[in-house]
Design a protein around this motif. Sequence first.
Motif, PDB file in Angstrom:
ATOM      1  N   LEU A 135       0.829  -1.203   0.000  1.00 57.73           N
ATOM      2  CA  LEU A 135       0.000   0.000   0.000  1.00 57.73           C
ATOM      3  C   LEU A 135       0.864   1.253   0.000  1.00 57.73           C
ATOM      4  O   LEU A 135       1.971   1.252   0.544  1.00 57.73           O
ATOM      5  N   GLN A 155      -0.458   6.895   2.740  1.00 59.09           N
ATOM      6  CA  GLN A 155      -1.536   7.863   2.486  1.00 59.09           C
ATOM      7  C   GLN A 155      -1.102   9.283   2.834  1.00 59.09           C
ATOM      8  O   GLN A 155      -1.405  10.218   2.089  1.00 59.09           O
ATOM      9  N   CYS A 164      -7.665  11.846   0.208  1.00 59.73           N
ATOM     10  CA  CYS A 164      -7.340  10.789  -0.753  1.00 59.73           C
ATOM     11  C   CYS A 164      -7.933   9.480  -0.230  1.00 59.73           C
ATOM     12  O   CYS A 164      -8.148   9.327   0.977  1.00 59.73           O
ATOM     13  N   PRO A 165      -8.201   8.524  -1.116  1.00 65.32           N
ATOM     14  CA  PRO A 165      -8.735   7.238  -0.654  1.00 65.32           C
ATOM     15  C   PRO A 165      -7.751   6.533   0.277  1.00 65.32           C
ATOM     16  O   PRO A 165      -6.539   6.713   0.166  1.00 65.32           O
ATOM     17  N   MET A 169      -4.486   2.630  -0.681  1.00 62.78           N
ATOM     18  CA  MET A 169      -4.223   2.681  -2.121  1.00 62.78           C
ATOM     19  C   MET A 169      -3.089   1.700  -2.429  1.00 62.78           C
ATOM     20  O   MET A 169      -2.011   1.809  -1.860  1.00 62.78           O
ATOM     21  N   GLU A 170      -3.341   0.777  -3.337  1.00 61.84           N
ATOM     22  CA  GLU A 170      -2.355  -0.255  -3.658  1.00 61.84           C
ATOM     23  C   GLU A 170      -1.264   0.304  -4.568  1.00 61.84           C
ATOM     24  O   GLU A 170      -1.544   1.008  -5.531  1.00 61.84           O
ATOM     25  N   ASN A 183      -2.620   1.730 -11.379  1.00 65.35           N
ATOM     26  CA  ASN A 183      -3.741   2.139 -10.521  1.00 65.35           C
ATOM     27  C   ASN A 183      -3.913   3.658 -10.603  1.00 65.35           C
ATOM     28  O   ASN A 183      -2.946   4.408 -10.605  1.00 65.35           O
ATOM     29  N   PHE A 193      -6.438   6.980  -9.061  1.00 66.52           N
ATOM     30  CA  PHE A 193      -7.445   7.429  -8.100  1.00 66.52           C
ATOM     31  C   PHE A 193      -7.379   8.946  -8.027  1.00 66.52           C
ATOM     32  O   PHE A 193      -6.432   9.565  -8.516  1.00 66.52           O
ATOM     33  N   CYS A 228      -7.691  12.565  -5.677  1.00 66.28           N
ATOM     34  CA  CYS A 228      -7.622  13.210  -4.368  1.00 66.28           C
ATOM     35  C   CYS A 228      -8.270  14.583  -4.502  1.00 66.28           C
ATOM     36  O   CYS A 228      -8.117  15.240  -5.534  1.00 66.28           O
TER      37      CYS A 228
END
Length: 111
Positions: free
Chosen positions: A43, A46, A70-71, A74-75, A80, A82, A84
């Motif tokens: 991960l 974060q 942010c999620p 997160m991998e 990937n 995503f 924020c």
Amino acid sequence: MTDQGKFARAVITLSSVVVAGCALTVTIKVMNTDTEAMYPPRLLDQEAVERQAAETVRGAGKMSRDGVSCPAAMEAKKGNKFDCDVQEGFNTKTVTVEVLDDQGRLSMNES
């Protein structure tokens, strides 16, 4: 006495076959095991991602995480993506984050 010897050899042979069958079964099970399921995914940190997103919107030296969302979890897997959200004054800006490699290098673009 000869019958007892034949019986003993038959039992030993049968036992060997059973042990070999068990060993083969265990080997097949191990070879078919999904290794990704055995190890948790790597991960991203974060807090570090949120600081970097804040710097992308607010500029160099302004890395406060205040107002950054942010999620979680997160991998760190290549490809990937995503988003924020970063508060900038009264506006919310979106930063699209893409993981560039499995080492956690990121690309951030304000949208």
